[in-house]
Scaffold this motif. Structure first.
Motif, mmCIF file in Angstrom:
data_model
loop_
_atom_site.group_PDB
_atom_site.id
_atom_site.type_symbol
_atom_site.label_atom_id
_atom_site.label_comp_id
_atom_site.label_asym_id
_atom_site.label_seq_id
_atom_site.Cartn_x
_atom_site.Cartn_y
_atom_site.Cartn_z
ATOM 1 N N VAL A 8 9.694 10.557 -11.256
ATOM 2 C CA VAL A 8 11.024 10.374 -10.687
ATOM 3 C C VAL A 8 10.974 10.465 -9.170
ATOM 4 C CG1 VAL A 8 13.323 11.403 -10.480
ATOM 5 C CG2 VAL A 8 12.279 11.130 -12.741
ATOM 6 N N GLU A 9 10.239 11.448 -8.640
ATOM 7 C CA GLU A 9 10.217 11.700 -7.198
ATOM 8 C C GLU A 9 9.301 10.741 -6.442
ATOM 9 O OE1 GLU A 9 11.999 13.870 -5.410
ATOM 10 O OE2 GLU A 9 13.103 14.414 -7.219
ATOM 11 N N HIS A 10 8.124 10.457 -7.002
ATOM 12 C CA HIS A 10 7.126 9.662 -6.279
ATOM 13 C C HIS A 10 6.468 8.651 -7.228
ATOM 14 C CE1 HIS A 10 7.597 12.733 -3.202
ATOM 15 N NE2 HIS A 10 7.288 13.653 -4.091
ATOM 16 N N PRO A 11 7.222 7.698 -7.753
ATOM 17 C CA PRO A 11 6.666 6.829 -8.798
ATOM 18 C C PRO A 11 5.437 6.041 -8.368
ATOM 19 C CG PRO A 11 8.755 5.965 -7.980
ATOM 20 C CD PRO A 11 8.614 7.339 -7.432
ATOM 21 N N HIS A 12 5.451 5.472 -7.174
ATOM 22 C CA HIS A 12 4.328 4.611 -6.787
ATOM 23 C C HIS A 12 3.044 5.407 -6.599
ATOM 24 C CE1 HIS A 12 6.895 1.162 -6.650
ATOM 25 N NE2 HIS A 12 7.660 1.685 -5.711
ATOM 26 N N ALA A 13 3.141 6.604 -6.047
ATOM 27 C CA ALA A 13 1.958 7.442 -5.888
ATOM 28 C C ALA A 13 1.389 7.855 -7.247
ATOM 29 C CB ALA A 13 2.297 8.675 -5.059
ATOM 30 N N VAL A 14 2.266 8.202 -8.185
ATOM 31 C CA VAL A 14 1.803 8.598 -9.514
ATOM 32 C C VAL A 14 1.191 7.404 -10.239
ATOM 33 C CG1 VAL A 14 2.483 9.537 -11.748
ATOM 34 C CG2 VAL A 14 3.509 10.446 -9.654
ATOM 35 N N TYR A 15 1.834 6.251 -10.127
ATOM 36 C CA TYR A 15 1.288 5.063 -10.798
ATOM 37 C C TYR A 15 -0.092 4.704 -10.257
ATOM 38 C CZ TYR A 15 5.860 4.138 -12.914
ATOM 39 O OH TYR A 15 7.018 4.229 -13.644
ATOM 40 N N GLU A 16 -0.276 4.869 -8.937
ATOM 41 C CA GLU A 16 -1.587 4.576 -8.350
ATOM 42 C C GLU A 16 -2.649 5.480 -8.955
ATOM 43 O OE1 GLU A 16 -5.051 4.806 -5.981
ATOM 44 O OE2 GLU A 16 -3.610 6.456 -6.090
ATOM 45 N N ASN A 309 2.875 -4.255 -10.719
ATOM 46 C CA ASN A 309 3.075 -5.073 -9.528
ATOM 47 C C ASN A 309 2.424 -4.504 -8.276
ATOM 48 O OD1 ASN A 309 4.499 -7.119 -10.792
ATOM 49 N ND2 ASN A 309 6.482 -6.130 -10.497
ATOM 50 N N ARG A 310 1.918 -3.277 -8.366
ATOM 51 C CA ARG A 310 1.166 -2.714 -7.233
ATOM 52 C C ARG A 310 -0.293 -2.447 -7.618
ATOM 53 N NH1 ARG A 310 4.431 0.554 -2.715
ATOM 54 N NH2 ARG A 310 6.502 -0.358 -2.987
ATOM 55 N N ASP A 311 -0.763 -3.170 -8.602
ATOM 56 C CA ASP A 311 -2.151 -3.033 -9.032
ATOM 57 C C ASP A 311 -3.037 -3.862 -8.104
ATOM 58 O OD1 ASP A 311 -4.616 -3.008 -10.271
ATOM 59 O OD2 ASP A 311 -3.819 -3.321 -12.288
ATOM 60 N N PRO A 312 -3.951 -3.219 -7.362
ATOM 61 C CA PRO A 312 -4.807 -3.979 -6.437
ATOM 62 C C PRO A 312 -5.750 -4.937 -7.145
ATOM 63 C CG PRO A 312 -5.526 -1.687 -6.593
ATOM 64 C CD PRO A 312 -4.218 -1.773 -7.315
ATOM 65 N N ALA A 313 -5.940 -4.767 -8.439
ATOM 66 C CA ALA A 313 -6.760 -5.727 -9.178
ATOM 67 C C ALA A 313 -6.066 -7.072 -9.302
ATOM 68 C CB ALA A 313 -7.079 -5.172 -10.570
ATOM 69 N N ARG A 314 -4.750 -7.109 -9.104
ATOM 70 C CA ARG A 314 -3.997 -8.376 -9.184
ATOM 71 C C ARG A 314 -3.461 -8.802 -7.823
ATOM 72 N NH1 ARG A 314 -1.989 -12.197 -8.241
ATOM 73 N NH2 ARG A 314 -0.633 -13.612 -9.425
#
Length: 401
Positions: A8-16, A309-314
């Motif tokens: 909830v607080e930091h989704p993009h950092a956690v997803y990375e 959508n923030r996957d560096p493999a794509r």
């Protein structure tokens, strides 16, 4: 912090982190029940189109996360259906959201955007979510459905109650569902007696006509879904796009100088900070293996378009906003047979909203250094977006000697 709180607080950092270390993770869903979270692009895109991953809750095992609980009259919608019912209903309503139909709506959408900006005046400070990003899509979707103007504020409050439940008012979401069901029941009766030139009257004609038709529950559920998704996703898409541009003033200036770049910019903004963190839950009809992890039939699978959508493999340098990027294949609005039905309309509204705003206010700037995001595991959107705005560039000051 627990994983759900971090998401909830930091989704993009956690997803990375999850993409690198645990691309298929066991987590607690929004109601605390277990689910599998998928974060890598290839896995998410493949799963979105995998017919073994059902949206029908009858395929859910006991004890897992099942998503929002709705009464039958609102639950028979496309987000809970597989073919052939999904195919039949999508075909019946699809003509309302064709690119040609959406093109015809561009002029009234721009008029609505200009009217909302007129109300702001030439200079000042405002919350752009409350004054612009939220009312624009609710006006558009209510005009499309044929919902009276005096009831539109109700829909915004009901939808907000469903998107982000208030911990201080645990009954608010249930009350909103009851209120929406009662209003739609009343409105359907009115439209049957006095049909008009709107989508709701068209859907009633399909329901009551010959050949393929909608059941009464399907009719009510479809009206609910069109309103709910047409408002929720688009307000977040517009708000997120404006917020992102405020953080990248050089990109805003590019769009002001060349508005023809706006459609491509909207695709990149949607990839970069889309409205959907987690797609609608799915239930395997058989054991499925994703990234080497076998998920038993019936357990809940959550797919993250935001992570994909923030996957560096794509996407190379995925955390960089780049309007020259090839965004083809982004999954912010879904993929496969469940691709967002209203995507053409959401794109058009966002393009028009940005064009009108950038044209009107050349000195638009954030009024708060810290954005306030909705406390949601599922949706990515701002609760407020305070800005300073002015219709004229600042007068140059003489240099200090």
């Amino acid at each position: 912090m627990d994983l759900q709180g971090e998401l909830v607080e930091h989704p993009h950092a956690v997803y990375e982190r999850l993409r690198r270390t645990a691309p298929v993770s066991r987590i607690a869903g929004t109601d605390g029940l277990p689910a599998w979270l998928i974060t890598r692009y290839d896995d998410v895109r493949a799963a979105l189109a995998d017919p073994r991953l059902s949206l029908d809750k009858k395929n859910a095992a006991e004890g897992g996360y099942r998503g929002l609980a709705l009464p039958p009259a609102l639950d028979a919608n496309l987000l809970n259906m597989d073919p052939p019912d999904h195919t039949r209903i999508r075909k019946l309503v699809g003509r309302a959201f064709t690119p040609r139909r959406v093109e015809q709506l561009r002029t009234p959408i721009r008029a609505t955007a200009d009217h909302l900006l007129d109300a702001l005046g030439t200079a000042g400070t405002a919350d752009l979510v409350a004054a612009y990003a939220a009312p624009l899509p609710i006006i558009v979707i209510c005009d499309l459905l044929g919902i009276p103007e005096d009831r539109r504020p109700d829909f915004r409050s009901w939808t907000d109650a469903l998107v982000v439940p208030d911990p201080d008012r645990p009954a608010a979401a249930k009350e909103a569902v009851v209120a929406m069901l009662g209003f739609f029941t009343e409105l359907m009766a009115h439209k049957r007696a006095r049909p008009a030139d709107d989508l709701l009257s068209d859907l009633i004609a399909v329901r009551d006509g010959e050949g393929d038709h909608l059941s009464e529950d399907e009719l009510m559920s479809l009206a609910f879904l069109i309103l709910f998704a047409g408002y929720e996703n688009t307000v977040q898409l517009i708000g997120n796009a404006v917020h992102t541009l405020l953080q990248h003033p050089e990109q805003s200036e590019l769009l002001r100088k060349d508005p023809s770049l706006i459609p491509a910019a909207v695709e990149e903004l949607t990839r970069y900070e889309g409205p959907v963190l987690l797609a609608i839950r799915r239930f395997p009809t058989e054991d499925v293996t994703i990234a080497g992890v076998t998920i038993p039939a019936g357990e809940t699978v959550l797919l993250s378009p935001a992570a994909a959508n923030r996957d560096p493999a794509r996407f190379s340098r995925p955390d960089v906003l780049d309007f020259d990027r090839d965004t083809a294949g982004h999954v912010a609005l879904g993929h496969g047979i469940h691709y967002c039905l209203g995507a053409p309309l959401a794109r058009a509204e966002t393009e028009i909203a940005l064009a009108a705003l950038l044209d009107r206010y050349p000195t638009l700037a954030p009024a708060s250094p810290t954005p306030t995001w909705r406390p949601s595991l599922r949706a990515r959107g701002l609760t407020t977006l305070p800005v300073h705005y002015n219709t004229h560039p600042p007068t140059p000051q003489p240099p200090t000697l």
